[in-house]
Design a protein around this motif. Sequence first.
Motif, mmCIF file in Angstrom:
data_model
loop_
_atom_site.group_PDB
_atom_site.id
_atom_site.type_symbol
_atom_site.label_atom_id
_atom_site.label_comp_id
_atom_site.label_asym_id
_atom_site.label_seq_id
_atom_site.Cartn_x
_atom_site.Cartn_y
_atom_site.Cartn_z
ATOM 1 N N ARG A 89 -3.895 11.373 1.820
ATOM 2 C CA ARG A 89 -2.681 11.369 2.643
ATOM 3 C C ARG A 89 -1.439 11.207 1.795
ATOM 4 N NH1 ARG A 89 -5.021 8.124 6.954
ATOM 5 N NH2 ARG A 89 -4.004 6.316 6.051
ATOM 6 N N THR A 90 -1.520 10.256 0.834
ATOM 7 C CA THR A 90 -0.359 10.018 -0.021
ATOM 8 C C THR A 90 0.021 11.289 -0.761
ATOM 9 O OG1 THR A 90 -1.313 7.853 -0.350
ATOM 10 C CG2 THR A 90 0.558 8.436 -1.731
ATOM 11 N N ALA A 92 2.231 7.568 10.406
ATOM 12 C CA ALA A 92 3.376 8.022 9.606
ATOM 13 C C ALA A 92 3.115 9.419 9.063
ATOM 14 C CB ALA A 92 3.621 7.053 8.462
ATOM 15 N N TYR A 93 1.908 9.607 8.621
ATOM 16 C CA TYR A 93 1.514 10.913 8.084
ATOM 17 C C TYR A 93 1.626 11.997 9.150
ATOM 18 C CZ TYR A 93 -1.845 14.339 6.245
ATOM 19 O OH TYR A 93 -2.465 15.468 5.827
ATOM 20 N N ARG A 94 1.128 11.671 10.337
ATOM 21 C CA ARG A 94 1.169 12.668 11.411
ATOM 22 C C ARG A 94 2.595 12.986 11.828
ATOM 23 N NH1 ARG A 94 -3.818 10.770 15.136
ATOM 24 N NH2 ARG A 94 -5.425 11.688 13.827
ATOM 25 N N GLN A 113 1.172 14.139 1.637
ATOM 26 C CA GLN A 113 2.487 13.889 2.226
ATOM 27 C C GLN A 113 3.610 14.122 1.219
ATOM 28 O OE1 GLN A 113 3.612 9.906 3.378
ATOM 29 N NE2 GLN A 113 4.407 10.704 5.289
ATOM 30 N N ASP A 150 0.837 -1.187 0.000
ATOM 31 C CA ASP A 150 0.000 0.000 0.000
ATOM 32 C C ASP A 150 0.882 1.250 0.000
ATOM 33 O OD1 ASP A 150 -1.913 1.855 0.218
ATOM 34 O OD2 ASP A 150 -2.804 1.094 2.076
ATOM 35 N N PRO A 151 0.788 2.088 -1.006
ATOM 36 C CA PRO A 151 1.673 3.256 -1.049
ATOM 37 C C PRO A 151 1.263 4.356 -0.076
ATOM 38 C CG PRO A 151 0.191 3.302 -2.912
ATOM 39 C CD PRO A 151 -0.086 2.020 -2.191
ATOM 40 N N ALA A 152 0.038 4.271 0.415
ATOM 41 C CA ALA A 152 -0.416 5.361 1.274
ATOM 42 C C ALA A 152 0.252 5.268 2.635
ATOM 43 C CB ALA A 152 -1.926 5.297 1.441
ATOM 44 N N PRO A 153 0.673 6.399 3.201
ATOM 45 C CA PRO A 153 1.245 6.359 4.537
ATOM 46 C C PRO A 153 0.156 6.092 5.562
ATOM 47 C CG PRO A 153 1.013 8.614 3.807
ATOM 48 C CD PRO A 153 0.594 7.764 2.663
ATOM 49 N N SER A 154 0.532 5.439 6.618
ATOM 50 C CA SER A 154 -0.447 5.213 7.673
ATOM 51 C C SER A 154 -0.740 6.543 8.362
ATOM 52 C CB SER A 154 0.092 4.212 8.676
ATOM 53 O OG SER A 154 1.145 4.798 9.393
ATOM 54 N N ARG A 155 -1.807 6.556 9.118
ATOM 55 C CA ARG A 155 -2.175 7.800 9.790
ATOM 56 C C ARG A 155 -1.059 8.324 10.658
ATOM 57 N NH1 ARG A 155 -7.559 9.646 10.294
ATOM 58 N NH2 ARG A 155 -7.401 10.507 12.368
ATOM 59 N N ARG A 200 5.042 22.282 6.112
ATOM 60 C CA ARG A 200 3.791 21.691 6.539
ATOM 61 C C ARG A 200 2.650 22.598 6.101
ATOM 62 N NH1 ARG A 200 1.996 20.065 12.514
ATOM 63 N NH2 ARG A 200 -0.206 20.336 12.207
ATOM 64 N N ARG A 227 10.788 21.156 14.829
ATOM 65 C CA ARG A 227 12.058 20.788 14.247
ATOM 66 C C ARG A 227 13.210 21.481 14.959
ATOM 67 N NH1 ARG A 227 12.142 19.814 7.905
ATOM 68 N NH2 ARG A 227 14.265 19.045 7.798
ATOM 69 N N LEU A 276 7.698 18.338 9.932
ATOM 70 C CA LEU A 276 7.786 19.509 9.060
ATOM 71 C C LEU A 276 7.362 20.785 9.776
ATOM 72 C CD1 LEU A 276 6.452 18.148 5.684
ATOM 73 C CD2 LEU A 276 8.746 18.878 6.208
ATOM 74 N N THR A 277 6.928 20.670 11.039
ATOM 75 C CA THR A 277 6.583 21.867 11.790
ATOM 76 C C THR A 277 7.866 22.562 12.223
ATOM 77 O OG1 THR A 277 4.735 20.610 12.609
ATOM 78 C CG2 THR A 277 5.168 22.685 13.682
ATOM 79 N N GLN A 280 5.227 12.762 10.004
ATOM 80 C CA GLN A 280 5.882 13.583 8.984
ATOM 81 C C GLN A 280 5.441 15.038 9.090
ATOM 82 O OE1 GLN A 280 4.591 14.361 5.405
ATOM 83 N NE2 GLN A 280 6.506 14.288 4.269
ATOM 84 N N ARG A 281 4.145 15.213 9.346
ATOM 85 C CA ARG A 281 3.666 16.591 9.487
ATOM 86 C C ARG A 281 4.282 17.270 10.702
ATOM 87 N NH1 ARG A 281 -0.688 18.689 7.160
ATOM 88 N NH2 ARG A 281 -1.551 19.556 9.051
#
Lengths: 295, 444
Positions: free
Chosen positions: B91-92, A19-21, B95, A12-17, B104, A32, A27-28, A23-24
């Motif tokens: 999400r994909t 992983a997504y969080r 991201q 599944d290429p979509a990031p999990s919830r 962000r 950081r 990026l804050t 990463q976000r």
Amino acid sequence: MRPLIRRRQAHDPAPSRWAYRVQRLWLTPIFRSVLRVGVPAFAVVALGGVYISDPANVLRLQDSVAELRRSIEDRPEFRVNFMSITGASPVLAEEIRATVSPDFPLSSFDLDLEGLRRRVENIRAVSVAEIRIRSGGELAVTVTERRPVLVWQAREGLWLVDAEGERVAPLLARPDLDYLPVIAGDRANEAAAQALALFETAEPLGERLRGLVRMGERRWDVVLTDGIRIQLPETDPAPALDWVLAQDDAQELLDRDILRVDLRDPSRTVLQLTPDALAELRRMRETEILGDHQG
Amino acid sequence: MSMLYHSQRAMRAKRQEALRRGVIAILDIGSYKTSCLVLRFDSSDELLAADGVGAMAGQSNFRVIGAATTKSRGVKFGEIDMVQETECAIRTAVQAAQKMANMRVDHVIVSFAGARPRSYGLVGEVSLQTGTVSESDVASALAACDLPDIGEGREVLHAQPVNFALDHRSGLKDPRGHVGNRLSADMHMLTIDSHAIETILRCVKRCDLELAGIASSPYAAGISSLVEDEQELGAACIDLGGGTTGVSIFIKKHMIYADTVRMGGDHVTQDISQGLQIPAGDAERIKTRFGGLVATGMDDRERIELESDTGDWEHDRRTISRAELIGVMRPRVEEILEEVRAILEDAGFDHLPSQRIVLTGGASQIPGLDALASRILGNQVRLGRPLRVQGLPQSACGPAFSASVGLALFAAYPQDEWWDFEVPADRYPARSLKRAVKWFRDNW
């Protein structure tokens, strides 16, 4: 119908919830910066604090720092092996050596040059001292000696005094310097400059001049070899002395039968005659009076 | 109605906040692909005139700093069908775009094609109090529009004033400051199924994003692919997407009509898959590689191998000619275009001064489409590509991205909507304290 229970497929290429969080969050900017600067800084401070909180560690740290420092200081490049003294007479050099006696060899880091200089300058005969470390492990002491110009007859003995009135040495230590002019009296050395000027003025007196006596710490008496005293005023003593010398030149004042030339009051000059001369003077006056009466 | 008013205003406020912060994301949820652009707005104009490039139609104050496209999941006919799957796709895309932008984003503007858009033309008329038209007069003219029965479960997506008339003068773009007696406003209102908005809201919220705006994708495609004079003189933009084909008609730089045909490129692929009995993936590949709409003699000789792996040698070694493929594709495309023609006729497109038709969208890349379209829709057909914006990667410059680019322009240069005007005081509920405050503010 597709299965409602979600089973994670491997591709599944979509990031999990999450992983997504994450990463976000990453990026804050503030998060950081906190993570990249704040957390390491905090960790370093905390580790340092924990280490330092044990006194044994502090001791060990200090020891190792001192050891490191010593190992650098003990290198031959920084070693001082001997002392050279320039500009001092042999007697003074001996005295300096006796005063400043480091046990060579020692490291240049251990030398307190300023302190050494002060100690050397505390020697009376030294006017200015300069101390430096030269290459080759040489501690070079360059000294300017005080030059004695006067002999001062003080209550505690004879002193050699330089032009500024500083005592250089007791005269007994240097008996060969008796050609210097002599001054006497309490704190006469403090008026050394004035004394020198008077000696210069009194040059024509030559051998007859015995010395100057400081009277009452304020004025000078010129004492001649045959006992004559010239009492100079407190202010402008040199012109007064000059006047006396001129009178001597013209009327041979100082060759007469006198005890004192009193110039203390500038408006009035007083001569004190010897008792014989006084008697003679009286006798002569009497004969004069008689002669008048007769005549 | 007032609920929508408030939610639209809230979205507008979020958009303003995002513009202040300088970063906003564009999310185009299509049936075939989901694409995300990250825009950075800055006051300093990086593009100088000395570069030899003009102001780019005023599009130089934002820059695309992140772009990502992923295959859509769970979207059918431009509507979200499976929420979890769509969420994954969002999400994909988000991201990847964030990663490219190294920034962000919190605010997102979404466009989608489906949910059965329907256009209404409204007219509102007020008599002026003072003789000179002020902004509050415009607001009350808009408020005076009688709302048609839009049906149960429908929401207003766009409500834009398109024309103002003052007494006998019509065609005013900005009536403020004019002197007259009666002001009437024409408004174009686009409604969609409300469940679509709710689903999108939910998806976006589950991705930790905030919805800062929502737009219809035919509208966005029209903004980006119609050039200025086409928008001014009248043109239709036909956005041939994956699951839907959007039609939007523009005149005087306003959209006056929008509708969708619930057919698109995916249906062509489906036809190929069914007609040639091959998997959908192969059908998509063959369509994009060899597809066409106008057969020539050459095409009979070009053989296309239909490789498959069933084990049946006869089945695995089939070949077809390109002409056969065209024969499968053409009826469906013709059907789509016929539907489009019906929509245009319904909308009264014939009465516009200029009848330019611009084909855009991913399916507009089928070779020979312009020839076929000009046969069905009329002569003035051209293929459109989106406007070029700064920083857009080459891969996102094609006609498939006209809705995304249009949405970016929509974010940067929003048109006035109904809810941008202050509500006239007499429309407030009687109990409202605001009304008293407003009265004071107006009169003191």
